[in-house]
Design an enzyme around this catalytic site. Structure first.
Site, short mmCIF file in Angstrom:
data_model
loop_
_atom_site.label_atom_id
_atom_site.label_comp_id
_atom_site.label_asym_id
_atom_site.label_seq_id
_atom_site.Cartn_x
_atom_site.Cartn_y
_atom_site.Cartn_z
N ASP A 466 0.85 -1.18 0.00
CA ASP A 466 0.00 0.00 0.00
C ASP A 466 0.89 1.24 0.00
O ASP A 466 2.07 1.16 0.32
CB ASP A 466 -0.86 0.03 1.28
CG ASP A 466 -1.98 -0.99 1.22
OD1 ASP A 466 -2.32 -1.41 0.11
OD2 ASP A 466 -2.51 -1.35 2.28
N ASP A 787 -4.64 -3.09 4.85
CA ASP A 787 -5.21 -2.60 6.11
C ASP A 787 -6.73 -2.65 6.14
O ASP A 787 -7.33 -2.66 7.20
CB ASP A 787 -4.73 -1.17 6.40
CG ASP A 787 -5.04 -0.22 5.24
OD1 ASP A 787 -5.74 -0.63 4.29
OD2 ASP A 787 -4.61 0.95 5.29
N ASP A 791 -9.14 -6.01 1.95
CA ASP A 791 -7.82 -6.52 1.60
C ASP A 791 -7.66 -7.97 2.03
O ASP A 791 -6.67 -8.62 1.68
CB ASP A 791 -6.72 -5.68 2.27
CG ASP A 791 -6.54 -4.33 1.60
OD1 ASP A 791 -6.70 -4.27 0.37
OD2 ASP A 791 -6.26 -3.35 2.29
#
Length: 960
Positions: A466, A787, A791
Site C-alpha cells: 500500500d 489494512d 484486503d
C-alpha cells in the site's frame, strides 16, 4: 402494530410474518436493507418503511431519547438481532496443532520405524538351543537384551513426542499472543450512544440494534446503521469498497452507514440496524473463514427452508469474499458462477522451506530405506549361504522359529540403519530456529502469527505494498510554498515572511477551517502530533505551527459564533470562505481552495513587500507554469489562500456567491503531500539489491502515485516500467466476457510497478496472477500489505500477508500472517532479513547434521555386514542427535541477521536446500571422520588384541 404496518405497506407483507419477537422488523429484513446504497436505499426506506422515523418506531426506540437501557429489553434485542461481537476464527486446539506437527515427513518415517521396532521386539519364538539348527555369526541376542528390546522402539516414539510437543506449543503460544492482543484492543474500544436521553459511552460489544449512536469525525463505526441526522458527514468507505473518495452521507441521498468505515468529516446520529456477524463487516469476516462451521450450518439450513440468501454481491474468488458492495464491475458474471460453488478457504501451499525440507526428508528416507534394504539382504544372504551352503545343514521344521528369530533380528538391524539415516533433530531444529526468530522479530515490529511466514519472507521475490501509511506517513503536510513572489522549496523561515503577510496566513488558515480540525499533542513521548479532522486543513494548521505561530490563540479570539458567514467546502465550489465583521462594520473574507479555482477569482496578489499588485491573466498563466505545474509534477496538491475586504458603507449581497467570491487577493499558494517516510527509499533500495521487486498498489490518483513511487525509488528514471490505473489494468487483462486471461496478465505484471485508482479486487487479481504465473524459471513468492476489510482476500492469497497493526481492521489482521505493529515498510525489510537468516541457519545445521548421519550410516552398515550386528543402536543415535541438534540449532538461531543477507538474490523454490558445494563439504568431512574411526579401530585391535567376534560360535568352548 405489525398488522397495521403490513396494511400500509403490502409490498412488505410476506416478510412481516417472519418478524422475531415483538419488533416490527426482522433481522433478515434489516440485513437485506443494509445491502442497498444511495437512491435505492432511500427509496426502500421510504416505500417499505415510511421513512427513518418509522424504522425507529418499529425497533421501539426514540430518535431523541434512545433506548431505555432496561436490561431485559437489551437482552431480548441481543437474542433477536444478535450481539455486536464477531466471533474470531476458531483457534486450533492443542490436539489439532499436535496432529499437524505429526504430519512432518521425517517424523512419519521415525513413527513407522518405531512401531515396527516395538512390534518385533515382542516376538520370542519357542525353542532355542538346538545344535542341529547351526550357529550363525553374531547369533541372537541374549535373554536380557531380548527382553529390553522394546526400549529402542519406545525411545524413538518418546523422542517424536518431544519434538511434536515443542512444535505444537510454539504454534499455540503464538496464537495465544495474537488473541490476547486482539481482546485487549476490543476491551478498550468504546462508543457514544444515547440511552434514557443521556449521552453515555459503552463498550462496543454492548451496542444493540435500536441504539441511537452519536458519530463524529475520527470515529470507526462499530455497527451498521441508518442516518437520522447529519452535519456535513463524510465517510471513508475504502476499507469495504476500495473506493478512495470520501462518501457524503445525507438523509435524502445516501443515509446508509456501514461498520468498519471511518468518519472523516462532520457529525450526526444513526439508528443501529445490524450488529456482529449480520453487519457488513461481519458478513465479509464470515466469508473469510471466521466461524466457518456455524455459517456452513446456517447456509445449509437456509437452502432447505428457502431463506433469502445474502444478495450483496459478495464476490468470491478462490473461496474468499472480494467485494462487499455491489460495484458494477466486469467480474460480475464470472464471480456469480463461482459464488454458487462451495465457499471454502483454500489451504496455502507449503512454504518454501517446508517444501524443500519435505523433499529432503523424502530423499533421505529413500536413501535410508535403500541402505536398510541392502543391509537386510546382505545379512539374510550371508546367513543362508553360511548355514545351508557352507555348513550344509538341512531346513528342519523344529528350527523354523529360530531361523525366523534370526530374520527378525536382521530386520531390526535394517530398521536401526534407517533410523540412523534420518536426521531426527531436524524438525526440532527448524522449530527452535523459527521460534527464536519470531521472538526477536517482535522487537522489529513484526508480530508473526504463523511460524512458517517468517522463513517464507526470506524467499520473497515480490512485495505489493500500500502507499498511504506504509510508504508514506499518512499525514498531509505542507512541503512547498509560494509567498511574496518567492517559491520556497521547503517550509520558509518565519523571519523571511513579512509580519503583515504572516498574520494574513495565520488568520486565513485558523479562521477559515472547520474548528473541529486541530493538531493535538502526540500520544507518546517523542511521537508526532496527532491530526484530527480534515487532513488538508490539518496540513495547513501544521504549516502555521511550522511558522512558529499559534492558530488556537486566533480561534480563542474569534470563536465560531463570531463568524458572520461561512461558505462551506463542497465538490462543486471546491473552496471554503469565511466572512468576519470588523468593529468598523466593514467585512473581511478569507478563502482557500484548489489553486486552479481560487487563482481564477484573484485580481491582485501580494508582492514581496506585502502590498497588493495587479494579477492579470498572463501573470496567472506564468504562475501556473512556474509554480503550480512544478508542484503538481512532484505529486503535490496545490491550495491557494486569498482574502477580500468589503467596505462598511453597504452590506454585500451574501447570497450572490459568484459576485462575493471574486476580486480576491492571493496571499500564498502551498503544496501539500503525504510525505514519504524518510527511511523508505533506503529500504526499497535494499529490497531491489536483494532481488525483490516492490510494487505500489494504491487507491490514489496516478499522478500522485507516480510521484510518490519515484521518490521511494520504485520507479527509476530511464527504465521501462508500467504505471496503470485500475480501469486500464482490467481492460488489458480481461477478455470480452470480463474474465481474467492469465496470458494477458503475464504480459503486464513483470513490468508493472504502480497500480493506481485500484480496488482491493484489483489487488487480489494482481497477486493471484503473479502467483499463478509460469513466466520465469520458478514461481514467484509474493508478500502483500493491507489494512482494509476488503484486503482480506489478497492477504490470504499471498504467500505472506502483512496487516497494519495501527490502521488495519480486524478482518485484515485475521487474514494476515504477520502484523506490522508500526505500519512501516522498513519492518517488512527486517522480516526479509530474519527469514533469510532462518533459512541460512537451517542450511548450516543440515550440513553439520548430515555429516554425522552419513558417517553413522556407513559405520552401522559396515558393522552390520561384518559382525552381523550394528555397532550403533537406534536409541543411541536418536538421543545423541536430539541433544546435539538442540544445542547446534540454538547456537545457529541466536546468530543475529546482518545486512549482508540482503546482498544476494532469493534462492527460490527450485534451488535445493543442499547445494553441490555443501554436499562436497559433507562428503569430505564424512570421509575424514570415517578415516579416523577405522584407523582407531584398527590400531585398537592391534594394540589390545581385540577379538572382533567374527565367526565365533554361539556357545564357544573354553580355550585351553
Amino acid at each position: 402494530m405489525t398488522n397495521n404496518v403490513a396494511d400500509h405497506h403490502p409490498g412488505n407483507s410476506v416478510a412481516e410474518g417472519n418478524h422475531e419477537g415483538d419488533f416490527g422488523c426482522s433481522m433478515v429484513e434489516l440485513r437485506n436493507l443494509m445491502e442497498l446504497r444511495s437512491a435505492e436505499a432511500v427509496a426502500r426506506i421510504s416505500d417499505s418503511y415510511g421513512g427513518v422515523q418509522t424504522v425507529c418506531k418499529r425497533l421501539k426506540t426514540s430518535p431523541v431519547e434512545g433506548l431505555s437501557g432496561n436490561p431485559t429489553d437489551l437482552e431480548k434485542r441481543k437474542q433477536v438481532f444478535g450481539q455486536n461481537f464477531i466471533p474470531p476464527k476458531k483457534a486450533k486446539t492443542f490436539l489439532q496443532l499436535v496432529w499437524e506437527a505429526l504430519q512432518d515427513v521425517t517424523l512419519i518415517i521415525l513413527e513407522i520405524a518405531a512401531i515396527i521396532s516395538l512390534g518385533l521386539s515382542f516376538y520370542h519364538p519357542p525353542g532355542g538351543d538346538n545344535e542341529l539348527c547351526g550357529q550363525s555369526s553374531g547369533g541372537v541376542e541374549d535373554e536380557g537384551e531380548a527382553q529390553a528390546g522394546w526400549i529402542e522402539g519406545a525411545a524413538i516414539l518418546f523422542s517424536v513426542i518431544i519434538v511434536v510437543l515443542v512444535t505444537a506449543f510454539n504454534d499455540w503460544s503464538k496464537e495465544k499472543q495474537f488473541r490476547g492482543l486482539q481482546s485487549r484492543i476490543e476491551q478498550e474500544q468504546k462508543f457514544t450512544v444515547i440511552r434514557k436521553g443521556q449521552v453515555i459511552q459503552i463498550p462496543v460489544a454492548e451496542i444493540v440494534v435500536g441504539d441511537i449512536a452519536q458519530i463524529k469525525y475520527g470515529d470507526l463505526l462499530p455497527a451498521d446503521g441508518i442516518l437520522i441526522q447529519g452535519n456535513d458527514l463524510k465517510i471513508d468507505e475504502s476499507s469495504l469498497t476500495g473506493e478512495s473518495d470520501q462518501v457524503k452521507k445525507s438523509l435524502d441521498k445516501d443515509p446508509m452507514l456501514l461498520s468498519g468505515t471511518h468518519v472523516m468529516e462532520g457529525s450526526g446520529r444513526m439508528v443501529v440496524t445490524a450488529v456482529g456477524i449480520n453487519s457488513q463487516t461481519g458478513i465479509i469476516f464470515t466469508l473469510l473463514g471466521a466461524g466457518e462451521g456455524d455459517e456452513e450450518k446456517k447456509v445449509k439450513k437456509g437452502k432447505k427452508t428457502g431463506a433469502p440468501e445474502n444478495r450483496n454481491k459478495a464476490k468470491t474468488q478462490d473461496g474468499v469474499a472480494l467485494e462487499i458492495q455491489p460495484l458494477k464491475s466486469q467480474e460480475g458474471v464470472e464471480n456469480e458462477e463461482k459464488e454458487k460453488k462451495k465457499v471454502k478457504v483454500p489451504k496455502k501451499e507449503k512454504s518454501v522451506l517446508q517444501g524443500k525440507l519435505t523433499r529432503l526428508a523424502v530423499q533421505i528416507g529413500k536413501a535410508g530405506l535403500i541402505m536398510s534394504a541392502i543391509t537386510v539382504i546382505i545379512l539374510v544372504l550371508y546367513f543362508v549361504i553360511d548355514t545351508f551352503g557352507v555348513q550344509r545343514r538341512p531346513w528342519l521344521a523344529e528350527c523354523t522359529p529360530i531361523y525366523i528369530q534370526y530374520f527378525v533380528k536382521f530386520f531390526i538391524i535394517g530398521v536401526t540403519v534407517l533410523v540412523v539415516a534420518v536426521p531426527e533433530g531436524l524438525p526440532l531444529a527448524v522449530t527452535i530456529s523459527l521460534a527464536y526468530s519470531v521472538k526477536k522479530m517482535m522487537k522489529d515490529n513484526n508480530l508473526v502469527r504463523h511460524l512458517d511466514a517468517c522463513e517464507t519472507m526470506g524467499n520473497a521475490t515480490a512485495i505489493c505494498s500500500d502507499k498511504t501509511g506504509t510508504l508514506t506517513m499518512n499525514r498531509m503536510t505542507v512541503v512547498q510554498a509560494y509567498v511574496g513572489d518567492t517559491h520556497y522549496r521547503q517550509i520558509p523561515d518565519p523571519e523571511a515572511i513579512l509580519p503583515k503577510v504572516l498574520d494574513l496566513i495565520v488568520n486565513g488558515v485558523a479562521i477559515n477551517s472547520a474548528y473541529t480540525s486541530k493538531i493535538l499533542p502526540p500520544e507518546k513521548e517523542g511521537g508526532l502530533p496527532r491530526q484530527v479532522g480534515n487532513k488538508t486543513e490539518c496540513a495547513l494548521l501544521g504549516f502555521v505551527l511550522d511558522l512558529k505561530q499559534d492558530y488556537q490563540a486566533v480561534r480563542n479570539e474569534v470563536p465560531e459564533e463570531k463568524l458572520y458567514k461561512v461558505y462551506t467546502f463542497n465538490s462543486v465550489r471546491k473552496s471554503m470562505s469565511t466572512v468576519l465583521k470588523n468593529s468598523d462594520n466593514s467585512f473581511r473574507m478569507y478563502s482557500k481552495g484548489a489553486s486552479e479555482i481560487i487563482l481564477r477569482k484573484c485580481t491582485k496578489i501580494l508582492d514581496k513587500n506585502g502590498d497588493p499588485r495587479m494579477f492579470k491573466v498572463k501573470d496567472r498563466d506564468e504562475m501556473v507554469k512556474k509554480v503550480i505545474e512544478p508542484m503538481a509534477c512532484h505529486g503535490l496538491r496545490t491550495i491557494c489562500l486569498a482574502f477580500r475586504d468589503f467596505p462598511a458603507d453597504t452590506e454585500p449581497e451574501w447570497d450572490s456567491e459568484n459576485e462575493i467570491l471574486s476580486d480576491l487577493t492571493c496571499i500564498a499558494v502551498v503544496g501539500i503531500e503525504d510525505p514519504v517516510r524518510p527511511e523508505v527509499p533506503d529500504a526499497i533500495l535494499k529490497c531491489q539489491r536483494a532481488g525483490i521487486t516492490v510494487r505500489m498498489v494504491t487507491g490514489d490518483n496516478i499522478n500522485t502515485a507516480r510521484a510518490i513511487a519515484t521518490k521511494c525509488g520504485i520507479l527509476l528514471p530511464g527504465e521501462d516500467f508500467l504505471c496503470l490505473e485500475g480501469k486500464e489494468f482490467n481492460r488489458l487483462i480481461r477478455n470480452e466476457k470480463g474474465e481474467v486471461e492469465q496470458e494477458q496478465l503475464d504480459k503486464i505484471w513483470p513490468k508493472l510497478r504502480v497500480l493506481a485508482r485500484s480496488s482491493p479486487t484489483d489487488k487480489h487479481t494482481l497477486v493471484k496472477g503473479i502467483i499463478d504465473s509460469t513466466v520465469g524459471d520458478q514461481r514467484q513468492v509474493v508478500a502483500v500489505t493491507g489494512d482494509g476489510t476488503n484486503d482480506g482476500p489478497a492477504l490470504k492469497k499471498a504467500d505472506v500477508g502483512f496487516a497494519m497493526g495501527i490502521a488495519g481492521t480486524d478482518v485484515a489482521k485475521e487474514a494476515s500472517d504477520i502484523i506490522l505493529t508500526d505500519d512501516n515498510f522498513t519492518s517488512i525489510v527486517k522480516a526479509v532479513m530474519w527469514g533469510r537468516n532462518v533459512y541460512d541457519s537451517i542450511s548450516k545445521f543440515l550440513q553439520f547434521q548430515l555429516t554425522v548421519n552419513v558417517v553413522a550410516v556407513i559405520v552401522a552398515f559396515t558393522g552390520a555386514c561384518i559382525t552381523q550386528d550394528s555397532p550403533l543402536k537406534a536409541v543411541q543415535m536418536l538421543w545423541v542427535n536430539l541433544i546435539m541438534d538442540t544445542f547446534a540449532s540454538l547456537a545457529l538461531a541466536t546468530e543475529p541477521p546482518s545486512e549482508s543477507l540482503l546482498l544476494r538474490k532469493p534462492y527460490g523454490r527450485n534451488k535445493p536446500l543442499i547445494s553441490r558445494t555443501m554436499m562436497k563439504n559433507i562428503l569430505g568431512h564424512a570421509v575424514y571422520q570415517l578415516t579416523i574411526i577405522f584407523t582407531l579401530l584398527f590400531v585398537g585391535e592391534k594394540l589390545f588384541d581385540i577379538d572382533s567376534g567374527r565367526n565365533a560360535p554361539l556357545h564357544s568352548p573354553p580355550t585351553e
